[in-house]
Design an enzyme around this catalytic site. Structure first.
Site, PDB file in Angstrom:
ATOM      1  CG  HIS A  55       1.382  22.993 -45.473  1.00 51.12           C
ATOM      2  ND1 HIS A  55       2.223  22.378 -44.567  1.00 51.12           N
ATOM      3  CD2 HIS A  55       0.552  23.783 -44.737  1.00 51.12           C
ATOM      4  CE1 HIS A  55       1.896  22.769 -43.342  1.00 51.12           C
ATOM      5  NE2 HIS A  55       0.904  23.616 -43.415  1.00 51.12           N
ATOM      6  CG  HIS A  60       1.683  18.232 -46.953  1.00 48.92           C
ATOM      7  ND1 HIS A  60       2.883  18.056 -47.605  1.00 48.92           N
ATOM      8  CD2 HIS A  60       1.816  19.387 -46.245  1.00 48.92           C
ATOM      9  CE1 HIS A  60       3.704  19.045 -47.294  1.00 48.92           C
ATOM     10  NE2 HIS A  60       3.084  19.868 -46.482  1.00 48.92           N
ATOM     11  CG  ASP A  76       5.431  24.791 -48.470  1.00 49.79           C
ATOM     12  OD1 ASP A  76       4.305  24.464 -48.055  1.00 49.79           O
ATOM     13  OD2 ASP A  76       6.483  24.476 -47.887  1.00 49.79           O
ATOM     14  CG  HIS A  77       4.423  20.775 -50.242  1.00 49.91           C
ATOM     15  ND1 HIS A  77       5.403  19.811 -50.316  1.00 49.91           N
ATOM     16  CD2 HIS A  77       4.753  21.558 -49.175  1.00 49.91           C
ATOM     17  CE1 HIS A  77       6.275  19.995 -49.344  1.00 49.91           C
ATOM     18  NE2 HIS A  77       5.905  21.047 -48.636  1.00 49.91           N
TER      19      HIS A  77
HETATM   20 ZN   LIG Z   1       3.978  21.228 -45.082  1.00 49.86          ZN
END
Ligand SMILES: [Zn+2]
Length: 312
Positions: free
Chosen positions: A95, A93, A97-98
């Site tokens: 975000h 997804h 941190d990904h």
């Molecule tokens: Zn997330």
């Protein structure tokens, strides 16, 4: 013929005949499918305790990276995985941190000798992110092509935007399936399942407890699941000025370690790996506390994820 069908077919044939027919080595000879956790902390804030979300699955010498948190290329180097073996990148997804090092992973792999096709998969705007990343870094990329004799990078990268659950792709090595998970307001957010010849591995991505993920993970060997410790969230958000809003956000779209155990039990997986820890670095929450929470409802094996840990 896809891999799993071929196995079924071979099961009905004598070993010698099977060996003669097989255009590639049988599963046992091809090396075990490996899973290495690269980053196990939740949230984009750089930390000493752990890196942001990333894991690598290795199938027949090819690297399938799931999520590209900060430092993913360096974590692969620490794990001893040659960056030139990168073949597929999956984002669960949008975000940071990904995704923070999505472009950097491909760019740095190319400087490390990548010369083969890479397919990337994930929610929109993946195509735009990729195109703009190469545009932003055109000066360096062009210089290295002209000055160092490298092949062009952009034509190696094939982007596939995912907007719906279901079969992502399958080849002779693996079948990859996606489920929509519950991570509002980020839509779509996916969990991914990898079915290789010898092993099935599910990565939850970020999600609240999800029936869709339970269905995806049904009977899997390994489930890597997002894990929150609710009592630690107050201490986590106390560090920031937007504490109340951040707490509400975190609580609404993650899964407590106890509920991760419920999900694992409902799905009937063999091993539950806790990861994407929220909070990611609170020394008051020990490994035993994470374990005890997950074991409340799950009778299989529980592993508290660590950066660079290989899940056997
Ligand atoms: Zn997330």
């Amino acid at each position: 013929m896809i891999h799993l069908h071929r196995r079924d077919f071979l099961a009905g044939v004598g070993q010698a005949v099977a060996a003669a027919l097989a255009p590639w080595p049988l599963a046992g000879e091809r090396g075990k499918t490996r899973l290495i956790l690269l980053g196990t902390g939740g949230g984009p804030r750089p930390r000493t305790a752990n890196s942001a979300s990333a894991q690598v699955i290795l199938i027949d010498g090819a690297a399938y990276v799931v999520d590209c948190g900060d430092g993913v290329a360096r974590q692969l180097a620490f794990a001893g995985i040659p960056l030139s073996t990168l073949r597929h990148v999956f984002l669960t997804h949008q975000h940071s941190d990904h995704t923070a090092d999505y472009g950097n992973l491909m760019w740095l792999a190319w400087t490390a000798g990548l010369r083969t096709r890479v397919d990337t998969w994930g929610p929109p705007p993946l195509e735009k992110m990729t195109r703009l990343f190469f545009e932003m870094n055109a000066a360096d990329i062009g210089t290295r092509i002209a000055d160092e004799g490298r092949i062009p990078l952009a034509p190696l990268i094939h982007v596939h935007e995912l907007t719906a659950p279901g079969l992502v792709f399958q080849d002779e090595h693996v079948k990859v399936t996606a489920a929509l998970v519950r991570h509002p307001p980020v839509v779509p957010a996916f969990g991914y399942r990898f079915d290789a010849a010898d092993r099935s591995i599910v990565i939850s991505g970020d999600t609240a407890p999800s029936e869709e993920l339970i269905a995806l993970a049904r009977g899997a060997d390994v489930l890597v699941h997002d894990a929150m410790f609710p009592a630690g969230v107050d201490r986590l958000v106390a560090k920031v000025p937007n504490a109340a809003t951040l707490k509400r956000s975190i609580m609404s779209h993650h899964t407590s370690a106890e509920d991760a155990g419920r999900v694992a039990q409902a799905a009937g997986v063999k091993t539950l790996v806790l990861s994407h820890f929220v909070p990611p670095d609170d020394p008051a929450i020990t490994d035993d506390m994470w374990l005890a929470a997950a074991r409340t409802h799950f009778r299989g094996t529980v592993i508290v994820g660590k950066d660079l840990l290989e899940i056997e």
